[in-house]
Design a protein around this motif. Structure first.
Motif, PDB file in Angstrom:
ATOM      1  N   ALA A 192      -7.697  10.656  -8.961  1.00  0.00           N
ATOM      2  CA  ALA A 192      -7.331  11.874  -9.688  1.00  0.00           C
ATOM      3  C   ALA A 192      -8.058  13.077  -9.084  1.00  0.00           C
ATOM      4  O   ALA A 192      -7.453  14.138  -8.859  1.00  0.00           O
ATOM      5  N   MET A 193      -9.357  12.923  -8.805  1.00  0.00           N
ATOM      6  CA  MET A 193     -10.118  14.010  -8.193  1.00  0.00           C
ATOM      7  C   MET A 193      -9.608  14.305  -6.778  1.00  0.00           C
ATOM      8  O   MET A 193      -9.484  15.455  -6.375  1.00  0.00           O
ATOM      9  N   SER A 194      -9.299  13.242  -6.036  1.00  0.00           N
ATOM     10  CA  SER A 194      -8.787  13.410  -4.677  1.00  0.00           C
ATOM     11  C   SER A 194      -7.486  14.198  -4.677  1.00  0.00           C
ATOM     12  O   SER A 194      -7.293  15.116  -3.868  1.00  0.00           O
ATOM     13  N   ARG A 195      -6.573  13.846  -5.579  1.00  0.00           N
ATOM     14  CA  ARG A 195      -5.288  14.546  -5.644  1.00  0.00           C
ATOM     15  C   ARG A 195      -5.486  16.017  -6.003  1.00  0.00           C
ATOM     16  O   ARG A 195      -4.824  16.902  -5.444  1.00  0.00           O
TER      17      ARG A 195
ATOM     18  N   SER B 251       0.810  -1.214   0.000  1.00  0.00           N
ATOM     19  CA  SER B 251       0.000   0.000   0.000  1.00  0.00           C
ATOM     20  C   SER B 251       0.845   1.268   0.000  1.00  0.00           C
ATOM     21  O   SER B 251       1.935   1.321   0.551  1.00  0.00           O
ATOM     22  N   ARG B 252       0.291   2.297  -0.650  1.00  0.00           N
ATOM     23  CA  ARG B 252       0.827   3.651  -0.589  1.00  0.00           C
ATOM     24  C   ARG B 252      -0.291   4.528  -0.055  1.00  0.00           C
ATOM     25  O   ARG B 252      -1.407   4.490  -0.561  1.00  0.00           O
ATOM     26  N   GLU B 253      -0.007   5.345   0.961  1.00  0.00           N
ATOM     27  CA  GLU B 253      -1.121   6.011   1.597  1.00  0.00           C
ATOM     28  C   GLU B 253      -0.785   7.398   2.121  1.00  0.00           C
ATOM     29  O   GLU B 253       0.368   7.740   2.348  1.00  0.00           O
ATOM     30  N   LYS B 254      -1.851   8.184   2.264  1.00  0.00           N
ATOM     31  CA  LYS B 254      -1.800   9.506   2.869  1.00  0.00           C
ATOM     32  C   LYS B 254      -2.994   9.597   3.808  1.00  0.00           C
ATOM     33  O   LYS B 254      -4.128   9.342   3.410  1.00  0.00           O
TER      34      LYS B 254
ATOM     35  N   ALA C 159      -7.069  17.831  -2.963  1.00  0.00           N
ATOM     36  CA  ALA C 159      -6.081  17.936  -1.894  1.00  0.00           C
ATOM     37  C   ALA C 159      -5.009  18.959  -2.240  1.00  0.00           C
ATOM     38  O   ALA C 159      -4.548  19.717  -1.372  1.00  0.00           O
ATOM     39  N   TRP C 160      -4.612  19.011  -3.503  1.00  0.00           N
ATOM     40  CA  TRP C 160      -3.620  20.001  -3.955  1.00  0.00           C
ATOM     41  C   TRP C 160      -4.176  21.412  -3.792  1.00  0.00           C
ATOM     42  O   TRP C 160      -3.481  22.314  -3.312  1.00  0.00           O
ATOM     43  N   LEU C 161      -5.445  21.604  -4.168  1.00  0.00           N
ATOM     44  CA  LEU C 161      -6.065  22.919  -3.981  1.00  0.00           C
ATOM     45  C   LEU C 161      -6.125  23.277  -2.494  1.00  0.00           C
ATOM     46  O   LEU C 161      -5.973  24.444  -2.120  1.00  0.00           O
ATOM     47  N   GLY C 162      -6.348  22.262  -1.651  1.00  0.00           N
ATOM     48  CA  GLY C 162      -6.386  22.506  -0.218  1.00  0.00           C
ATOM     49  C   GLY C 162      -5.063  23.023   0.324  1.00  0.00           C
ATOM     50  O   GLY C 162      -5.035  23.768   1.311  1.00  0.00           O
ATOM     51  N   ARG C 163      -3.955  22.643  -0.312  1.00  0.00           N
ATOM     52  CA  ARG C 163      -2.624  23.058   0.160  1.00  0.00           C
ATOM     53  C   ARG C 163      -2.158  24.373  -0.455  1.00  0.00           C
ATOM     54  O   ARG C 163      -1.194  24.965   0.020  1.00  0.00           O
ATOM     55  N   HIS C 164      -2.802  24.813  -1.543  1.00  0.00           N
ATOM     56  CA  HIS C 164      -2.344  26.006  -2.268  1.00  0.00           C
ATOM     57  C   HIS C 164      -3.474  27.024  -2.308  1.00  0.00           C
ATOM     58  O   HIS C 164      -4.269  27.082  -3.254  1.00  0.00           O
ATOM     59  N   GLY C 165      -3.519  27.840  -1.250  1.00  0.00           N
ATOM     60  CA  GLY C 165      -4.636  28.754  -1.067  1.00  0.00           C
ATOM     61  C   GLY C 165      -4.805  29.766  -2.179  1.00  0.00           C
ATOM     62  O   GLY C 165      -5.930  30.046  -2.595  1.00  0.00           O
TER      63      GLY C 165
ATOM     64  N   SER D 258      -8.579   3.193  -0.812  1.00  0.00           N
ATOM     65  CA  SER D 258      -9.571   4.219  -0.528  1.00  0.00           C
ATOM     66  C   SER D 258      -9.095   5.568  -1.027  1.00  0.00           C
ATOM     67  O   SER D 258      -7.921   5.757  -1.347  1.00  0.00           O
ATOM     68  N   VAL D 259     -10.043   6.508  -1.094  1.00  0.00           N
ATOM     69  CA  VAL D 259      -9.721   7.878  -1.488  1.00  0.00           C
ATOM     70  C   VAL D 259     -10.030   8.799  -0.313  1.00  0.00           C
ATOM     71  O   VAL D 259     -10.834   8.475   0.557  1.00  0.00           O
ATOM     72  N   ASP D 260      -9.373   9.940  -0.298  1.00  0.00           N
ATOM     73  CA  ASP D 260      -9.633  10.926   0.742  1.00  0.00           C
ATOM     74  C   ASP D 260     -11.116  11.303   0.730  1.00  0.00           C
ATOM     75  O   ASP D 260     -11.726  11.436  -0.335  1.00  0.00           O
ATOM     76  N   ALA D 261     -11.685  11.488   1.910  1.00  0.00           N
ATOM     77  CA  ALA D 261     -13.114  11.801   2.020  1.00  0.00           C
ATOM     78  C   ALA D 261     -13.479  13.118   1.368  1.00  0.00           C
ATOM     79  O   ALA D 261     -14.668  13.414   1.184  1.00  0.00           O
ATOM     80  N   ILE D 262     -12.493  13.912   0.983  1.00  0.00           N
ATOM     81  CA  ILE D 262     -12.757  15.191   0.328  1.00  0.00           C
ATOM     82  C   ILE D 262     -13.574  15.021  -0.944  1.00  0.00           C
ATOM     83  O   ILE D 262     -14.304  15.906  -1.365  1.00  0.00           O
ATOM     84  N   THR D 263     -13.508  13.841  -1.576  1.00  0.00           N
ATOM     85  CA  THR D 263     -14.229  13.610  -2.825  1.00  0.00           C
ATOM     86  C   THR D 263     -15.698  13.261  -2.605  1.00  0.00           C
ATOM     87  O   THR D 263     -16.505  13.371  -3.529  1.00  0.00           O
TER      88      THR D 263
END
Length: 367
Positions: A308-311, A160-163, A314-320, A264-269
């Motif tokens: 793809a949507m999760s990434r 597994s690879r995870e965040k 999440a990227w938008l979440g880190r770059h205000g 799994s994907v981040d719940a943000i999606t």
């Protein structure tokens, strides 16, 4: 000695969906879980139109009066407000316990054997150990969630690879002020608001910080804080983790993973439940044909777009700065946001999505 064709380990929504889908294919199915229903979880509790469609395929109808209809998604940050309506069917806000109760009743009606308060302590050569005795099964489905013991037992954790991020959910006794799922953006966190009923609203926080609580978010979200400040919480807060994880392999021998146990994907999606239900349907088809590689391919395809949507989110979440500029574009052109949302919930084609992406790119660069 007990025997069954399929033993599902895990009685949450993913496990029940797998059991129902397999039972519809004519398999004899048993579900084992150490908890007693209804099983709760920290989540946003908004069922998107594609999630409702997958439930209908399983024979589960969610009626609007059982929860609260929402007609789209709204992003908010500061003074920026971007919203999009669903093209066709609406979504429904429904508490996790109410959803689980409906799924339990459907499984019972299908003839699934449900073993609650049952400890699964390990696998054997021909089955698994339930409350100290062996239950033999032709197939074992591991649907025991993010921290799957079944995945560990068959040695797939190392793939597994995870965040990981962290979640907190609270129900408020307050009349919903919106017929959207609202997503409030802040620094390294998002807060989801979902209408659940005439006098109940779900507020869920997702953050990179394991110590962050809803009260810590109010300084960044004064408008939301003002709405809920005097409202009474309903029930206890629930906390949990949300994990973005991919596995290179989903089965070993006759043991197969599904739901969050399988990646799994981040719940943000907002896609976790829909993915689990679609995986269950694909798995039942694969078991009926005896071709597990078909399930592996279907699973990979389902997760690819969600990741793809999760990434992206999440990227938008880190770059205000980029996020705020993107939200301004969507705010000025609601039709653009609507077309993005349509693709996210399966209401448009890849070609339409590509055209929407080009239009968004032009507006973003000229903003």
């Amino acid at each position: 000695m007990l025997e069954t064709e399929i033993l599902v380990i895990g009685g949450g929504p993913a496990g029940l969906a797998a059991a129902i889908a397999a039972r519809k294919k004519g398999f004899e199915v048993m579900v084992a879980d150490g908890a007693r229903p209804p099983i709760d979880k920290a989540c946003g509790e908004g069922l998107m139109p594609n999630t409702l469609a997958a439930l209908r395929e399983l024979g589960i109808e969610i009626h609007p009066w059982e929860g609260k209809i929402f007609r789209g998604v709204r992003f908010l940050e500061g003074s920026t407000n971007a919203e999009a309506n669903f093209h066709e069917a609406c979504g429904v806000g429904l508490s996790r316990t109410a959803l689980h109760d409906k799924m339990v009743k459907r499984a019972q009606a299908c003839g699934v054997s449900l073993q609650w308060n049952t400890t699964v302590s390990g696998l054997t050569e021909k089955g698994a150990v339930l409350d100290g005795r062996e239950v033999r099964a032709e197939w074992i489905i591991g649907a025991d969630g993010i921290h799957s013991r079944v995945r560990n037992w068959i040695g797939l954790d190392s793939d597994s690879r995870e965040k990981t991020r962290f979640a907190q959910r609270r129900h408020y006794r307050i009349r919903p002020w919106t017929d959207y799922v609202e997503i409030y953006w802040g620094r390294m966190m998002q807060v989801y608001v979902t209408p659940l009923g005439e006098e109940e609203t779900c507020v869920a926080l997702i953050s990179d910080n394991p110590r962050m609580r809803l009260e810590d978010a109010w300084s960044e979200l004064p408008e939301l804080a003002a709405r809920v400040r005097d409202a009474d919480p309903r029930g206890a807060d629930r906390g949990g983790v949300t994990v973005s994880r991919r596995l290179s392999r989903l089965y070993r021998g006759n043991v197969i993973l599904t739901g969050d146990a399988s990646g799994s994907v981040d719940a943000i999606t907002g896609e976790g439940l829909c993915l689990s239900f679609r995986q269950a349907i694909a798995l039942a088809e694969s078991l009926a044909s005896g071709r597990l590689n078909v399930f592996q391919a279907a699973h990979r395809s389902l997760l690819k777009e969600a990741h793809a949507m999760s990434r992206l989110l999440a990227w938008l979440g880190r770059h205000g700065n980029v996020r705020r500029r993107a939200l301004q574009v969507l705010s000025r052109d609601p039709g653009l946001f609507t077309r993005f949302l349509a693709k996210h919930v399966g209401q448009s084609s890849a070609i339409e999505f590509a055209a929407t992406g080009l239009s968004f790119g032009r507006q973003f660069l000229s903003a």
